[in-house]
Motif scaffolding. Structure first.
Motif, mmCIF file in Angstrom:
data_model
loop_
_atom_site.group_PDB
_atom_site.id
_atom_site.type_symbol
_atom_site.label_atom_id
_atom_site.label_comp_id
_atom_site.label_asym_id
_atom_site.label_seq_id
_atom_site.Cartn_x
_atom_site.Cartn_y
_atom_site.Cartn_z
ATOM 1 N N MET A 69 -8.055 -5.714 -2.681
ATOM 2 C CA MET A 69 -8.116 -4.271 -2.906
ATOM 3 C C MET A 69 -7.135 -3.894 -4.005
ATOM 4 N N GLY A 70 -7.576 -3.029 -4.894
ATOM 5 C CA GLY A 70 -6.708 -2.529 -5.951
ATOM 6 C C GLY A 70 -6.732 -1.022 -6.008
ATOM 7 N N HIS A 71 -5.608 -0.434 -6.383
ATOM 8 C CA HIS A 71 -5.513 1.025 -6.463
ATOM 9 C C HIS A 71 -4.452 1.407 -7.478
ATOM 10 N N ASP A 72 -4.835 2.272 -8.400
ATOM 11 C CA ASP A 72 -3.888 2.828 -9.368
ATOM 12 C C ASP A 72 -3.134 1.742 -10.137
ATOM 13 N N PRO B 76 0.801 -1.224 0.000
ATOM 14 C CA PRO B 76 0.000 0.000 0.000
ATOM 15 C C PRO B 76 0.835 1.277 0.000
ATOM 16 N N ALA B 77 1.871 1.308 0.829
ATOM 17 C CA ALA B 77 2.670 2.530 0.925
ATOM 18 C C ALA B 77 3.353 2.877 -0.383
ATOM 19 N N ASP B 78 3.627 1.864 -1.215
ATOM 20 C CA ASP B 78 4.297 2.119 -2.486
ATOM 21 C C ASP B 78 3.434 2.894 -3.469
ATOM 22 N N GLY C 154 -12.045 0.522 4.486
ATOM 23 C CA GLY C 154 -10.600 0.426 4.665
ATOM 24 C C GLY C 154 -9.830 0.971 3.482
ATOM 25 N N LEU C 155 -10.272 0.646 2.276
ATOM 26 C CA LEU C 155 -9.564 1.137 1.088
ATOM 27 C C LEU C 155 -9.772 2.635 0.915
ATOM 28 N N ALA C 156 -10.981 3.116 1.157
ATOM 29 C CA ALA C 156 -11.238 4.551 0.999
ATOM 30 C C ALA C 156 -10.387 5.374 1.964
#
Length: 578
Positions: free
Chosen positions: A94-97, A55-57, A420-422
């Motif tokens: 969870m996925g992001h970007d 996540p931090a990446d 949690g993801l938001a």
């Protein structure tokens, strides 16, 4: 199949609408979306393919994500005197970007046997990241995509009556029901029919749907109905000249490489069990669709029947975020994806819907909810939430109905996962490095208070405001002239895209996800000034943030919040930093 997958709500009736929804022009086979005033859909580069990252990446705070993992796992233990947990096991992703930032598998894919009896440990099957789940009504998205593909090809018109393509559908007064109305649950159909028990075979069951009369004039009511998508599944089969499962495999799951997704799965050893059913006498259902109507239709139907994994659904989510393409495969045009996630149910407040996709449904999307957040739920305990504004998706797959459908609503876990993801994304302060945040808990009151000495000529208050709350979670701006013994509302104005007056000193709202400017006159005297946020027991957004608080009087600066954060007293509020 209906049940606690969604909150019970009366059918929405269109105000001032006699028949039909808004008809908008057709452009290259796809209807142009009406402007609902929400943010435009912003796609990722079509070449984006999923990677994995911490996540931090990718700029996320891991703490809210890990809190969501713990919350989801906690539901795998029976509460109080309950015989069963909310669900035996879960897989969340969870996925992001463009990156998968968290996958968690916990609990059991198979935990109970006949009569719902717990299995011995050596007979239980642990949940795995690649466990295959019965998606239940999430299957409706695959049928919807298959229909929109026909629209792209010019073979189907969204505002054309379905009876144009299926003449038998005209029976029972349905000759004017359009494809769009079926996709948006505004057809006037009843919610459900007992096809599996009332009719002897597939042919008679489909015929019953085609013959079913309407319960309301088309376009005058929103009512979620399996019959809408069963009908559209027949449409796909008729025009493609092949079964629905083959059409989905040829044009959606095959091109996207979703090798674990389809109807009637063969990898039963990796499939999560669902309900123990005595009527019909199916025993513990595993590897067959749970929905009785879909089962009676051979496991392939427009409303249910698709099985999949969290990883495969991540690929589908990313393809949609990319505007319909993943890798070298394109399943939809960007215009079609945009249309599928644009609300066309404006006549039915609270029931925002694109073509097949539900939109902005806080009851399971929680803080990810917004005008461009699309998703769906499934009765077996599944959900998918795709946020086009932040290029994020949250997938939660559980076997909620194993061994019984009576264990309770899965919606709290759905909200926890999306929450949690938001909240991992956070909100950047508008000025400087810090901003005040009201917190993210239900059924709480939080206050942020400061003291001001306003001269006889009065003063002005200015602050930046970020507001993403449920309509019933209110922000109150208040003053006290007696040291906090009594409080009075302070009227204020919010300026975003045009000023909005708040004469009662309260506001709430969601969807914009951007900072606005707030202004208020300050009465003279020794004042206490406070921002008070009250949340009710259900549903949260991203909360309230206040930044750059400045109070001025003629020729004098009374407060500079950026320079003096110590001037505030926080109860429940906290400073958040870049």
């Amino acid at each position: 199949m209906r049940g606690p997958e969604r909150p019970r709500r009366r059918a929405g009736v269109a105000a001032g609408l006699v028949a039909g929804l808004l008809v908008v022009p057709v452009v290259q086979g796809v209807s142009a979306a009406a402007d609902d005033g929400g943010p435009a859909v912003r796609f990722m580069p079509p070449s984006t393919t999923l990677t994995t990252a911490d996540p931090a990446d990718v700029g996320l705070d891991p703490a809210p994500i890990e809190a969501a993992v713990a919350q989801v796992r906690a539901h795998e233990v029976p509460a109080g005197s309950a015989r069963y947990p909310l669900y035996p096991g879960a897989v969340g992703l969870m996925g992001h970007d463009g990156a998968i930032v968290r996958t968690d598998a916990s609990g059991w894919a198979v935990a109970y046997g006949d009569q719902g009896a717990p299995l011995p440990d050596d007979q239980r099957v642990p949940m795995r990241e690649d466990t295959i789940f019965d998606l239940a009504s999430v299957s409706k998205l695959f049928t919807s995509i298959a229909v929109v593909q026909l629209v792209e090809e010019g073979r189907v018109g969204l505002d054309e009556p379905l009876a144009t393509y299926l003449p038998e559908f005209a029976a029972g007064g349905k000759e004017e029901v359009t494809v769009r109305q079926l996709l948006t649950h505004t057809s006037g159909f009843v919610a459900w029919l007992p096809l599996w028990s009332a009719y002897p075979d597939r042919e008679s069951r489909i015929a019953a749907v085609m013959a079913q009369p309407l319960d309301a004039p088309p376009g005058t009511r929103y009512l979620y109905s399996d019959l809408n998508l069963i009908s559209l599944g027949v449409l796909v089969e008729r025009l493609r000249g092949e079964p629905l499962d083959q059409a989905v495999a040829d044009r959606i799951t095959g091109p996207l490489g979703m090798t674990d997704t389809g109807y009637n799965p063969t990898a039963v050893d990796r499939t999560a069990a669902t309900e123990y059913q005595a009527s019909p006498a199916r025993g513990v259902v595993r590897g067959e669709v749970h929905d009785e109507n879909a089962w009676s239709l051979g496991g392939v139907a427009g409303h249910a029947g698709v099985f999949s994994t969290a990883g495969d659904l991540a690929v589908l989510s990313q393809a949609l975020l990319n505007g319909g393409r993943y890798g070298t495969a394109r399943i939809l045009s960007p215009a079609s994806v945009r249309l599928m996630v644009t609300d066309v149910n404006g006549a039915f407040p609270g029931d925002a819907h694109g073509l097949g996709f539900e939109l902005d449904q806080r009851w399971y999307m929680d803080a990810m909810s917004g005008p461009r957040t699309a998703g769906h739920t499934g009765y077996t305990g599944t959900s998918i939430v795709i946020d086009f504004d932040t290029h994020s998706f949250a997938i939660l797959l559980t076997n909620r109905v194993h061994p019984s459908r009576d264990s309770g609503s899965i919606n709290p876990a759905r909200r926890e996962w999306a929450h949690g993801l938001a909240h991992a994304q956070g909100v950047e302060p508008h000025r400087g490095n810090d901003a005040w945040f009201s917190g993210d808990e239900d059924a709480t009151t939080s206050t942020l208070t400061t003291s001001l000495d306003v001269p006889a000529t009065g003063g002005r208050l200015a602050f930046d405001l970020y507001l993403d709350t449920e309509e019933t979670d209110l922000l109150h701006l208040e003053t006290s002239a007696d040291g906090g013994a009594t409080w009075a509302p302070l009227p204020f104005t919010v300026r975003d895209r045009g000023p909005v007056d708040r004469p009662d000193g309260t506001t709430s709202g969601s969807g914009t996800r951007r900072w606005a400017q707030a202004r208020a006159p300050l009465p003279p005297g020794d004042l206490e000034l406070r921002w008070r946020v009250v949340t009710d027991p259900l549903y949260l957004g991203r909360g309230v943030l206040v930044d750059d608080v400045v109070a001025r009087a003629k020729g004098a600066l009374l407060l500079d919040g950026e320079a003096s954060p110590e001037a505030f007293r926080a109860d429940g509020w906290r400073l958040v930093s870049r």
